[in-house]
Design an enzyme around this catalytic site. Structure first.
Site, PDB file in Angstrom:
ATOM      1  N   HIS A 158     -18.917  25.873  27.297  1.00 14.88           N
ATOM      2  CA  HIS A 158     -19.308  25.186  26.061  1.00 14.88           C
ATOM      3  C   HIS A 158     -20.812  24.955  25.978  1.00 14.88           C
ATOM      4  O   HIS A 158     -21.305  24.526  24.946  1.00 14.88           O
ATOM      5  CB  HIS A 158     -18.580  23.840  25.972  1.00 14.88           C
ATOM      6  CG  HIS A 158     -17.093  23.983  25.802  1.00 14.88           C
ATOM      7  ND1 HIS A 158     -16.528  24.444  24.638  1.00 14.88           N
ATOM      8  CD2 HIS A 158     -16.062  23.727  26.656  1.00 14.88           C
ATOM      9  CE1 HIS A 158     -15.205  24.461  24.775  1.00 14.88           C
ATOM     10  NE2 HIS A 158     -14.898  24.037  25.989  1.00 14.88           N
TER      11      HIS A 158
ATOM     12  N   GLU B  68     -10.826  -8.499  12.746  1.00 14.70           N
ATOM     13  CA  GLU B  68      -9.844  -9.586  12.852  1.00 14.70           C
ATOM     14  C   GLU B  68      -8.891  -9.351  14.021  1.00 14.70           C
ATOM     15  O   GLU B  68      -8.595 -10.271  14.799  1.00 14.70           O
ATOM     16  CB  GLU B  68      -9.075  -9.675  11.537  1.00 14.70           C
ATOM     17  CG  GLU B  68      -7.973 -10.708  11.467  1.00 14.70           C
ATOM     18  CD  GLU B  68      -7.217 -10.604  10.160  1.00 14.70           C
ATOM     19  OE1 GLU B  68      -5.969 -10.535  10.189  1.00 14.70           O
ATOM     20  OE2 GLU B  68      -7.872 -10.581   9.090  1.00 14.70           O
ATOM     21  N   TYR B  69      -8.424  -8.123  14.169  1.00 16.34           N
ATOM     22  CA  TYR B  69      -7.549  -7.785  15.296  1.00 16.34           C
ATOM     23  C   TYR B  69      -8.227  -8.128  16.622  1.00 16.34           C
ATOM     24  O   TYR B  69      -7.625  -8.736  17.513  1.00 16.34           O
ATOM     25  CB  TYR B  69      -7.228  -6.283  15.293  1.00 16.34           C
ATOM     26  CG  TYR B  69      -6.017  -5.845  14.508  1.00 16.34           C
ATOM     27  CD1 TYR B  69      -5.855  -6.218  13.171  1.00 16.34           C
ATOM     28  CD2 TYR B  69      -5.050  -5.041  15.083  1.00 16.34           C
ATOM     29  CE1 TYR B  69      -4.760  -5.783  12.446  1.00 16.34           C
ATOM     30  CE2 TYR B  69      -3.944  -4.598  14.368  1.00 16.34           C
ATOM     31  CZ  TYR B  69      -3.807  -4.966  13.045  1.00 16.34           C
ATOM     32  OH  TYR B  69      -2.726  -4.531  12.337  1.00 16.34           O
TER      33      TYR B  69
ATOM     34  N   HIS C   7     -12.885  -5.141   8.171  1.00 16.74           N
ATOM     35  CA  HIS C   7     -12.687  -6.595   8.311  1.00 16.74           C
ATOM     36  C   HIS C   7     -11.430  -6.868   9.118  1.00 16.74           C
ATOM     37  O   HIS C   7     -11.426  -7.675  10.061  1.00 16.74           O
ATOM     38  CB  HIS C   7     -12.580  -7.235   6.925  1.00 16.74           C
ATOM     39  CG  HIS C   7     -12.002  -8.622   6.903  1.00 16.74           C
ATOM     40  ND1 HIS C   7     -10.661  -8.879   7.104  1.00 16.74           N
ATOM     41  CD2 HIS C   7     -12.575  -9.833   6.701  1.00 16.74           C
ATOM     42  CE1 HIS C   7     -10.440 -10.186   7.035  1.00 16.74           C
ATOM     43  NE2 HIS C   7     -11.578 -10.779   6.801  1.00 16.74           N
ATOM     44  N   ASN C   8     -10.349  -6.181   8.768  1.00 16.11           N
ATOM     45  CA  ASN C   8      -9.091  -6.412   9.469  1.00 16.11           C
ATOM     46  C   ASN C   8      -9.144  -5.908  10.911  1.00 16.11           C
ATOM     47  O   ASN C   8      -8.527  -6.490  11.800  1.00 16.11           O
ATOM     48  CB  ASN C   8      -7.938  -5.741   8.719  1.00 16.11           C
ATOM     49  CG  ASN C   8      -7.541  -6.517   7.483  1.00 16.11           C
ATOM     50  OD1 ASN C   8      -8.323  -7.301   6.943  1.00 16.11           O
ATOM     51  ND2 ASN C   8      -6.339  -6.305   7.004  1.00 16.11           N
TER      52      ASN C   8
ATOM     53  N   SER D  99      -9.438 -10.877   1.059  1.00 13.97           N
ATOM     54  CA  SER D  99      -9.083 -11.463   2.353  1.00 13.97           C
ATOM     55  C   SER D  99      -9.007 -12.977   2.265  1.00 13.97           C
ATOM     56  O   SER D  99      -9.795 -13.614   1.564  1.00 13.97           O
ATOM     57  CB  SER D  99     -10.115 -11.081   3.422  1.00 13.97           C
ATOM     58  OG  SER D  99      -9.794 -11.720   4.645  1.00 13.97           O
TER      59      SER D  99
ATOM     60  N   ALA E  98       0.826  -1.211   0.000  1.00 12.52           N
ATOM     61  CA  ALA E  98       0.000   0.000   0.000  1.00 12.52           C
ATOM     62  C   ALA E  98       0.853   1.249   0.000  1.00 12.52           C
ATOM     63  O   ALA E  98       2.020   1.243   0.382  1.00 12.52           O
ATOM     64  CB  ALA E  98      -0.910  -0.002   1.233  1.00 12.52           C
TER      65      ALA E  98
ATOM     66  N   LYS F  65       0.364  -4.556  10.157  1.00 10.62           N
ATOM     67  CA  LYS F  65       0.649  -3.839   8.918  1.00 10.62           C
ATOM     68  C   LYS F  65      -0.121  -2.535   8.805  1.00 10.62           C
ATOM     69  O   LYS F  65      -0.046  -1.870   7.784  1.00 10.62           O
ATOM     70  CB  LYS F  65       0.343  -4.745   7.719  1.00 10.62           C
ATOM     71  CG  LYS F  65       1.288  -5.946   7.615  1.00 10.62           C
ATOM     72  CD  LYS F  65       1.042  -6.747   6.351  1.00 10.62           C
ATOM     73  CE  LYS F  65       2.052  -7.880   6.214  1.00 10.62           C
ATOM     74  NZ  LYS F  65       1.817  -8.689   4.989  1.00 10.62           N
TER      75      LYS F  65
ATOM     76  N   LYS G 224     -12.713  -3.810   3.685  1.00 14.67           N
ATOM     77  CA  LYS G 224     -11.588  -4.690   4.004  1.00 14.67           C
ATOM     78  C   LYS G 224     -10.841  -4.187   5.241  1.00 14.67           C
ATOM     79  O   LYS G 224     -10.377  -4.982   6.079  1.00 14.67           O
ATOM     80  CB  LYS G 224     -10.630  -4.776   2.810  1.00 14.67           C
ATOM     81  CG  LYS G 224      -9.359  -5.596   3.065  1.00 14.67           C
ATOM     82  CD  LYS G 224      -9.655  -7.012   3.534  1.00 14.67           C
ATOM     83  CE  LYS G 224      -8.451  -7.931   3.436  1.00 14.67           C
ATOM     84  NZ  LYS G 224      -7.229  -7.473   4.023  1.00 14.67           N
TER      85      LYS G 224
END
Length: 454
Positions: free
Chosen positions: A436, A178-179, A174-175, A117, A65, A249, A171
């Site tokens: 605020h 997955e983690y 998805h990752n 994947s 990438a 990654k 994707k």
């Protein structure tokens, strides 16, 4: 993965030309392709690659990438005809894909960004494929992508999900899931190893048994296999010789970053990313152990049924967070993303494939736009298993066994059912030091506390 994907395409009967910047790699791949070599044309240059493909061409990029993708596009585009299609099938950041799609459309060139994947094994024998870009461009190559994708009860796990970077965003999420899924499994492994003093072979049997029940999934399956594996050099269980430092990654980090931008809570995924970062701090952890000592980790009150039930609840809540992030992105970017389609694509081929995903696809079909933890077919599962998750988190904390992703899942569950939360205190604090303002329960408008008068 590029080599594996090429063999998959050839095996499905499609001719394919291949190129690698290292010529020897290209020829080695071709020479080892066996009977599939007759469908493969090895090319030594980009020019020969382009010349080997019949127009209108479709060229798949499988490169790291970032800048390497832009460099490859810049090198290819002058050699291509206007209607030749470039497909980025790597783990791209969806912002880069959005930019590349826009640039290609400005020049009337088609471009697709697809999430793939399944790792090398999936690429070779059937991955899950998440398409993004123009639907017309997807349709050009859909017969090939559907043919090489994983199959779930006769349906290909490949579909077009939306414009621009939609496929790569899906994707990325998805990752992120997955983690969290991997982290939760690792936490359960840690309780068995350190809290229950179980050996890897016994842990392997537990994961293998769980894979025949509600937790059936690729990650539970391989957790059993890696727990059972023996190191050929030492004869020890392989897990006992692997350094406890997890790599990444960047896609999990991207998920956390985008969730913050979109205001979508994904605490379990964020906890999993943080856990990997902490795992890399080996020297600091050594200092911590030296100063504070190693606790006893006595967890005899935890049984295996409790662990299984806790993991079921944690998994549902993790996926609920991931799908909620997808919905937030779809709403923000006007993607009209179909959550049932996402769940169906993930049912086979991908790393997070599991038996639950078919029920998740049905849940989002029956109750569109709902949070998964509120979907009727998952409410009962959570009600059955939430107490086990709560008990495990409490007992793990008492035994000094870290379970950050499971703990975050439990906190998410509790906050998402807390009709009167505690953010009123935060709003009062913000108004006190920064004026605020805040809203009131009893009437509409914007208000300040009495400190504003001084």
């Amino acid at each position: 993965m590029g080599a594996a994907l090429s063999l998959n395409i050839a095996e499905k009967g499609f001719g394919i030309a291949v190129f690698n910047r290292t010529v020897a790699t290209t020829h080695s791949f071709y020479e080892n392709a066996g009977d599939l070599a007759q469908k493969i044309t090895p090319c030594d240059t980009l020019e020969s690659l382009v010349a080997s493909i019949r127009p209108p061409r479709a060229i798949i990029l499988m490169v790291p990438a970032g800048d390497p993708v832009d460099q490859q596009i810049a090198a290819l585009r002058p050699l291509l005809d206007d209607d030749d299609l470039i497909i980025d099938a790597g783990n791209a950041n969806f912002h880069d894909t959005n930019r590349r799609v826009a640039a290609a459309e400005d020049e009337n060139h088609p471009f697709l960004g697809i999430g793939v994947s399944g790792g090398e094994e999936g690429a070779r024998h059937g991955p899950a494929i998440m398409g993004g870009g123009s639907e017309a461009s997807w349709q050009r190559v859909a017969p090939i992508l559907e043919a090489i994708a994983a199959d779930y009860e006769g349906a290909p796990c490949a579909t077009w999900l939306g414009e621009a970077g939609t496929g790569h965003f899906v994707k990325t999420v998805h990752n992120g899931i997955e983690y969290a899924d991997m982290q939760m499994i690792a936490e359960i492994y840690g309780v068995m190893r350190d809290g229950l003093a179980m050996q890897p072979a016994a842990i392997a049997e537990v994961f293998t048994r769980w894979n025949d029940g509600p937790l059936q999934s690729y990650l539970i399956e391989i957790s059993g296999e890696v727990s059972r594996a023996v190191d050929p050099e030492t004869g020890k269980p392989l897990l006992d010789v692997i350094l406890d430092k997890a790599g990444q990654k960047g896609t999990g980090r991207w998920t956390a970053i985008e969730a913050q931008h979109l205001g979508a809570p994904i605490p379990s995924i964020e906890a999993a990313v943080a856990a990997r970062n902490i795992s890399a701090r080996l020297a600091a952890r050594k200092i911590g152990g030296d100063i504070y000592g190693e606790p006893s980790h006595d967890a005899e009150s935890i049984d295996l049924d409790l662990l299984e039930r806790a993991l079921i609840a944690g998994k549902i809540l993790c996926y609920a967070q991931g799908f909620d992030l997808l919905k937030a992105a779809s709403d923000s970017f006007a993607w009209n993303l179909s959550l049932p389609d996402v769940a169906r694509v993930w049912r086979a081929g991908c790393i997070i494939r599991s038996s639950m995903l078919n029920d998740m696809a049905s849940a989002f079909t029956d109750e569109p736009d709902t949070n998964l933890m509120f979907a009727s077919r998952f409410v009962s599962l959570l009600m059955e298993n939430e107490a086990s998750l709560r008990s495990l988190v409490a007992k793990a904390a008492a035994a000094a066994l870290p379970v950050p992703a499971l703990s975050s899942a439990l906190s998410y569950f509790d906050m998402m059912r807390m009709q009167r939360g505690t953010a009123n205190m935060i709003q009062a604090q913000r108004d006190f030091f920064g004026l605020h303002s805040f809203e009131r329960l009893d009437r509409e408008g914007s208000f300040h506390g009495p400190w504003a008068e001084s």
